[in-house]
Design an enzyme around this catalytic site. Sequence first.
Site, PDB file in Angstrom:
ATOM      1  N   ASP A  22       0.822  -1.213   0.000  1.00  0.00           N
ATOM      2  CA  ASP A  22       0.000   0.000   0.000  1.00  0.00           C
ATOM      3  C   ASP A  22       0.860   1.269   0.000  1.00  0.00           C
ATOM      4  O   ASP A  22       0.432   2.330   0.446  1.00  0.00           O
ATOM      5  CB  ASP A  22      -0.978  -0.008   1.183  1.00  0.00           C
ATOM      6  CG  ASP A  22      -0.259  -0.166   2.511  1.00  0.00           C
ATOM      7  OD1 ASP A  22       0.965  -0.448   2.501  1.00  0.00           O
ATOM      8  OD2 ASP A  22      -0.905  -0.010   3.557  1.00  0.00           O
ATOM      9  N   HIS A 229      23.182   8.652 -18.962  1.00  0.00           N
ATOM     10  CA  HIS A 229      22.035   8.653 -18.042  1.00  0.00           C
ATOM     11  C   HIS A 229      22.399   7.930 -16.745  1.00  0.00           C
ATOM     12  O   HIS A 229      21.602   7.159 -16.210  1.00  0.00           O
ATOM     13  CB  HIS A 229      20.802   8.025 -18.713  1.00  0.00           C
ATOM     14  CG  HIS A 229      20.209   8.912 -19.768  1.00  0.00           C
ATOM     15  ND1 HIS A 229      19.325   8.460 -20.702  1.00  0.00           N
ATOM     16  CD2 HIS A 229      20.396  10.225 -20.033  1.00  0.00           C
ATOM     17  CE1 HIS A 229      18.990   9.471 -21.515  1.00  0.00           C
ATOM     18  NE2 HIS A 229      19.627  10.540 -21.117  1.00  0.00           N
ATOM     19  N   ASP A 246      24.217  17.029 -13.216  1.00  0.00           N
ATOM     20  CA  ASP A 246      23.104  17.440 -14.071  1.00  0.00           C
ATOM     21  C   ASP A 246      21.865  17.337 -13.191  1.00  0.00           C
ATOM     22  O   ASP A 246      21.386  16.239 -12.911  1.00  0.00           O
ATOM     23  CB  ASP A 246      23.020  16.506 -15.285  1.00  0.00           C
ATOM     24  CG  ASP A 246      21.937  16.918 -16.270  1.00  0.00           C
ATOM     25  OD1 ASP A 246      21.063  17.749 -15.912  1.00  0.00           O
ATOM     26  OD2 ASP A 246      21.955  16.412 -17.410  1.00  0.00           O
ATOM     27  N   ASP A 257      17.152  22.959 -15.664  1.00  0.00           N
ATOM     28  CA  ASP A 257      17.979  21.847 -16.145  1.00  0.00           C
ATOM     29  C   ASP A 257      19.399  22.376 -16.344  1.00  0.00           C
ATOM     30  O   ASP A 257      19.712  22.939 -17.386  1.00  0.00           O
ATOM     31  CB  ASP A 257      17.390  21.320 -17.460  1.00  0.00           C
ATOM     32  CG  ASP A 257      18.134  20.092 -17.979  1.00  0.00           C
ATOM     33  OD1 ASP A 257      19.038  19.598 -17.281  1.00  0.00           O
ATOM     34  OD2 ASP A 257      17.811  19.637 -19.084  1.00  0.00           O
ATOM     35  N   HIS A 336      25.471  13.037 -28.174  1.00  0.00           N
ATOM     36  CA  HIS A 336      24.060  13.458 -28.000  1.00  0.00           C
ATOM     37  C   HIS A 336      23.791  14.798 -28.672  1.00  0.00           C
ATOM     38  O   HIS A 336      24.682  15.442 -29.210  1.00  0.00           O
ATOM     39  CB  HIS A 336      23.675  13.475 -26.519  1.00  0.00           C
ATOM     40  CG  HIS A 336      24.498  14.388 -25.648  1.00  0.00           C
ATOM     41  ND1 HIS A 336      24.329  15.756 -25.643  1.00  0.00           N
ATOM     42  CD2 HIS A 336      25.485  14.136 -24.751  1.00  0.00           C
ATOM     43  CE1 HIS A 336      25.167  16.289 -24.771  1.00  0.00           C
ATOM     44  NE2 HIS A 336      25.897  15.330 -24.221  1.00  0.00           N
ATOM     45  N   HIS A 340      17.055  20.764 -26.098  1.00  0.00           N
ATOM     46  CA  HIS A 340      15.666  20.292 -26.026  1.00  0.00           C
ATOM     47  C   HIS A 340      14.833  21.412 -25.436  1.00  0.00           C
ATOM     48  O   HIS A 340      15.362  22.322 -24.791  1.00  0.00           O
ATOM     49  CB  HIS A 340      15.556  18.997 -25.204  1.00  0.00           C
ATOM     50  CG  HIS A 340      16.102  19.089 -23.802  1.00  0.00           C
ATOM     51  ND1 HIS A 340      15.420  19.703 -22.770  1.00  0.00           N
ATOM     52  CD2 HIS A 340      17.270  18.663 -23.265  1.00  0.00           C
ATOM     53  CE1 HIS A 340      16.157  19.622 -21.658  1.00  0.00           C
ATOM     54  NE2 HIS A 340      17.290  19.016 -21.929  1.00  0.00           N
ATOM     55  N   HIS A 347      12.103  17.523 -20.624  1.00  0.00           N
ATOM     56  CA  HIS A 347      12.115  17.431 -22.089  1.00  0.00           C
ATOM     57  C   HIS A 347      10.709  17.834 -22.506  1.00  0.00           C
ATOM     58  O   HIS A 347       9.828  17.000 -22.643  1.00  0.00           O
ATOM     59  CB  HIS A 347      12.493  16.025 -22.557  1.00  0.00           C
ATOM     60  CG  HIS A 347      13.892  15.640 -22.160  1.00  0.00           C
ATOM     61  ND1 HIS A 347      14.336  14.351 -22.108  1.00  0.00           N
ATOM     62  CD2 HIS A 347      14.954  16.403 -21.783  1.00  0.00           C
ATOM     63  CE1 HIS A 347      15.609  14.327 -21.714  1.00  0.00           C
ATOM     64  NE2 HIS A 347      15.996  15.565 -21.504  1.00  0.00           N
ATOM     65  N   GLU A 370      23.611  22.374 -24.362  1.00  0.00           N
ATOM     66  CA  GLU A 370      24.345  21.453 -23.489  1.00  0.00           C
ATOM     67  C   GLU A 370      25.342  20.538 -24.200  1.00  0.00           C
ATOM     68  O   GLU A 370      25.172  19.329 -24.210  1.00  0.00           O
ATOM     69  CB  GLU A 370      23.359  20.609 -22.674  1.00  0.00           C
ATOM     70  CG  GLU A 370      22.228  19.966 -23.479  1.00  0.00           C
ATOM     71  CD  GLU A 370      21.348  19.070 -22.601  1.00  0.00           C
ATOM     72  OE1 GLU A 370      21.896  18.247 -21.853  1.00  0.00           O
ATOM     73  OE2 GLU A 370      20.119  19.197 -22.683  1.00  0.00           O
ATOM     74  N   TYR A 374      33.036  13.249 -23.741  1.00  0.00           N
ATOM     75  CA  TYR A 374      33.091  12.057 -22.888  1.00  0.00           C
ATOM     76  C   TYR A 374      34.072  11.047 -23.451  1.00  0.00           C
ATOM     77  O   TYR A 374      34.095  10.809 -24.654  1.00  0.00           O
ATOM     78  CB  TYR A 374      31.703  11.395 -22.807  1.00  0.00           C
ATOM     79  CG  TYR A 374      30.572  12.384 -22.620  1.00  0.00           C
ATOM     80  CD1 TYR A 374      30.158  12.758 -21.346  1.00  0.00           C
ATOM     81  CD2 TYR A 374      29.934  12.960 -23.715  1.00  0.00           C
ATOM     82  CE1 TYR A 374      29.138  13.679 -21.171  1.00  0.00           C
ATOM     83  CE2 TYR A 374      28.912  13.889 -23.555  1.00  0.00           C
ATOM     84  CZ  TYR A 374      28.520  14.243 -22.284  1.00  0.00           C
ATOM     85  OH  TYR A 374      27.510  15.158 -22.118  1.00  0.00           O
ATOM     86  N   ARG A 392      30.048  18.033 -19.294  1.00  0.00           N
ATOM     87  CA  ARG A 392      28.906  18.644 -19.966  1.00  0.00           C
ATOM     88  C   ARG A 392      28.666  19.989 -19.291  1.00  0.00           C
ATOM     89  O   ARG A 392      28.832  20.109 -18.075  1.00  0.00           O
ATOM     90  CB  ARG A 392      27.654  17.760 -19.886  1.00  0.00           C
ATOM     91  CG  ARG A 392      26.439  18.364 -20.580  1.00  0.00           C
ATOM     92  CD  ARG A 392      25.312  17.354 -20.862  1.00  0.00           C
ATOM     93  NE  ARG A 392      24.772  16.723 -19.672  1.00  0.00           N
ATOM     94  CZ  ARG A 392      25.030  15.483 -19.280  1.00  0.00           C
ATOM     95  NH1 ARG A 392      25.848  14.727 -19.975  1.00  0.00           N
ATOM     96  NH2 ARG A 392      24.503  15.000 -18.178  1.00  0.00           N
ATOM     97  N   GLU A 394      25.655  22.910 -19.286  1.00  0.00           N
ATOM     98  CA  GLU A 394      24.274  23.097 -19.766  1.00  0.00           C
ATOM     99  C   GLU A 394      23.627  24.306 -19.121  1.00  0.00           C
ATOM    100  O   GLU A 394      23.637  24.446 -17.892  1.00  0.00           O
ATOM    101  CB  GLU A 394      23.444  21.853 -19.438  1.00  0.00           C
ATOM    102  CG  GLU A 394      21.957  22.006 -19.746  1.00  0.00           C
ATOM    103  CD  GLU A 394      21.165  20.732 -19.514  1.00  0.00           C
ATOM    104  OE1 GLU A 394      21.537  19.952 -18.616  1.00  0.00           O
ATOM    105  OE2 GLU A 394      20.173  20.534 -20.231  1.00  0.00           O
TER     106      GLU A 394
HETATM  107 MN   LIG Z   1      19.068  18.816 -20.499  1.00  0.00          MN
END
Ligand SMILES: [Mn+2]
Length: 423
Positions: A22, A229, A246, A257, A336, A340, A347, A370, A374, A392, A394
């Site tokens: 529950d 990710h 991130d 973001d 990548h 976005h 997103h 961004e 890597y 990265r 961003e």
């Molecule tokens: Mn982003």
Amino acid sequence: MKAHPGAVLVLPAHPDLIRNSDVHHPYRQDSNLYYLTGFEEAESCLVLVPTPSSPRSYKMVLFVMPRDPEKEMWEGERYGVEGAQKIFGADEAYPFHELNSKLPELFKGSERVFYRMGLNPEMDRGVLGSLEAFRRSQGRSGKSLLPIEDPTETLGEMRLFKSSQEIEIMRKACQITALAHKTAIKEVRPGMNEGEIEALVDYQLRKGGCARVGYGSIVAGGRNAACLHYRSNNSPLNDGELLLIDAGGEYGYYSADITRTFPIGRKFAPAQAKVYDLVLKSQLAGIEMVRPGAKIPEIHRHVCEVLIDGLLSLGLLKGNAEELYKTGGFRRYYPHNTSHWLGLDVHDSGRYQLEGEPRKLEPGMVLTIEPGFYVQPSDSETPREYHNIGIRIEDDVLVTANGHEVMTSGVPKSRAEIEDLKN
Ligand SMILES: [Mn+2]
């Protein structure tokens, strides 16, 4: 509703998801329903019914959980049917369990139904059953079921253009998030765990007024940052390596973001500094292009070109710049996209193409810039000094009438500023 006369909109709440027994997952309203109503409770549904004669040209009907002292003792207060009308401005409101029996009546006089199939099987069955009940209620008419159309695109286009109120809320989400990143840059020390820093960021976001994060934070030290990710956020942080964070707070349902990458110890190592400066150069070049009329693929292309040129001078790529872009030879280091949409969803909704062509940026749109670099742990060709690096940078950028506004400028990104902040 004016642009689509004769259409009924049926927009249900996000389903309440069970984690186990529950125990429920934390609840968050469906972004479209929140966008149109501000209503946050589960087991609810908005129905907009065409009424051509009325000034609004539609009637707003809300189905909500009814007041119930016994249930509210366990689960918290509800607005109930009365609150749905008084506070949320519904013309009519009913208990949620009456939805399927009321829908056939609400379909009267309409020509089609805006409803998103496939997200919630139980709701799909209810809506389809109601459509069939409505068809039968018309007797031997020879008519088909009302056609169902997905409203996602229409709502997405509405959400893509932020109002001044929405922009204010997003600025706040970005300010709070910037402060959280700054705190992490200042506080991180070798020997800490990624999870400790994630908790620190969370704390700052909640303290600043965010209800939650807009997406799972990525707190990735050293080689973990090469996993795009990365979610486990549970490794020790080593001196001499970089930390990539991130993370974005959700304030008033709108998400920021931000990504920053910085040394866990006091300074960038020489190889880290070279690629960091290059990623930053490409990011600044990308941001510079944001203005009405620019297109996301053109920005991405330019960002890639800056990166490719730099990687050629560093000797990390070999060959011809244009060839490397065309064949995607650079993608081993930057796999990548650059941008976005950003808004209620990290997103965010809204089309990227119109009539098969990349669309032009327009004032009121918010997007991310961004780029990254890597080195995959399996990479045996890249010189050793570049191993264990994932970078990265961003920021969130609002398109304005004459150019752009970087909404996340509250967190530094030049090497000098970052090292200053740390020391
Ligand atoms: Mn982003």
